[in-house]
Design a protein around this motif. Sequence first.
Motif, PDB file in Angstrom:
ATOM      1  N   GLY A  22       2.509  -0.323   3.763  1.00  0.00           N
ATOM      2  CA  GLY A  22       2.166  -1.510   2.981  1.00  0.00           C
ATOM      3  C   GLY A  22       0.983  -1.258   2.063  1.00  0.00           C
ATOM      4  N   ARG A  46       2.104   0.834  -0.856  1.00  0.00           N
ATOM      5  CA  ARG A  46       2.858   0.031  -1.826  1.00  0.00           C
ATOM      6  C   ARG A  46       1.932  -0.835  -2.662  1.00  0.00           C
ATOM      7  N   ARG A  47       0.928  -1.427  -2.002  1.00  0.00           N
ATOM      8  CA  ARG A  47      -0.027  -2.245  -2.751  1.00  0.00           C
ATOM      9  C   ARG A  47      -0.813  -1.389  -3.738  1.00  0.00           C
ATOM     10  N   GLN A  48      -1.197  -0.189  -3.299  1.00  0.00           N
ATOM     11  CA  GLN A  48      -1.921   0.708  -4.197  1.00  0.00           C
ATOM     12  C   GLN A  48      -1.052   1.128  -5.372  1.00  0.00           C
TER      13      GLN A  48
END
Length: 350
Positions: A127, A130-132
């Motif tokens: 997660g 993915r956010r990065q």
Amino acid sequence: MNREVAPGLAQSALNLALFGAGLALMRWRRRFPWQVALATALLTLYSTTAAGPAYVTYVSLCTHRRWRQIVPVALATWLCPAAQILWSDADKLRGLSVTGVTMATGSVIVGGLTVFGLYLRTWRDLGASRRQAALEAQAHRVEQAKLAERVNIAHEMHDVLAHRISLLAMLAGGLAHRTDLTAEQTREAAQAIQENAHQSLNELRAVLGTLRRDGGVEDPQPNLADLDALFDEVRAAGQQVEVADTVEGRELLPAQTGRHAYRIVQEALTNARKHAPGTRVRAELGGRPGQGLRIRMSNPAPYAGSSGPGPGGRLGLVGLAERARMAGGTLSHAVQDGRFVLDVRLPWEA
């Protein structure tokens, strides 16, 4: 009867107290992961209800993936509950088979908690990645938008300065080579040079101002309605321009398309002054909503480079092609009947 009830109440009270202590310790499981996990595991020596907080803190410890800490705490989490069960039911659990079942159950529980903790860390890492990636993609889009805007501003700067400087060169060239000018004509030519120089500075400040503010090119911007003033300006500087304008409904032309059309005509006139000085330029404009806008600029073939392009030769055509592409149109050029012809088509929705 009371003697039999009292130990049960005391054991229940101890279970609740140790369970509450385990819940309290859970608050520090992220700050002191292995210390809290070990402490809650030791509580299960005396309380079965403390197993809940112990399992939660152990899973939290596993998410850190520090095996030097996980292994000893895993042993404590495995042995302490089993020892508590064996001690509390020593009279009932004397068989090796029962002891083996207890150990096996503890092994399954600790193994499952370990796997779950590692999976939880992997899921969190995924997660986070993915956010990065989303943040990086957004930052990339922002940088691309800034770069595209700077390219647009660079086009504006090139078109404006090339137009003004070429006018200055034409005026200065005429002033330097003509010896038959009267004092009044010389004064008028010098005044025209001064006015164009001041106008160049003003337009350069405007473009640089938009660049410093990281914004787009600000309104008001030139459009088709300003072409007459442009033609009058270059004629006053000595360039010969013949215009055939059959555009219908020009007030309906989108502002962005009108700005690109103005800059294309301006750059075409500039290129003609650079590569075919002293020749007559013909500008043909036509179109209507739904059929598109057509710009056709032509001048004698020396523009094509028979004597070799000057400084920045052929870069003007590159800039014109890029300008037409940004407007969603097309550009073509060729030499026809001894004249260099530039043909631009821009979209114009009905």
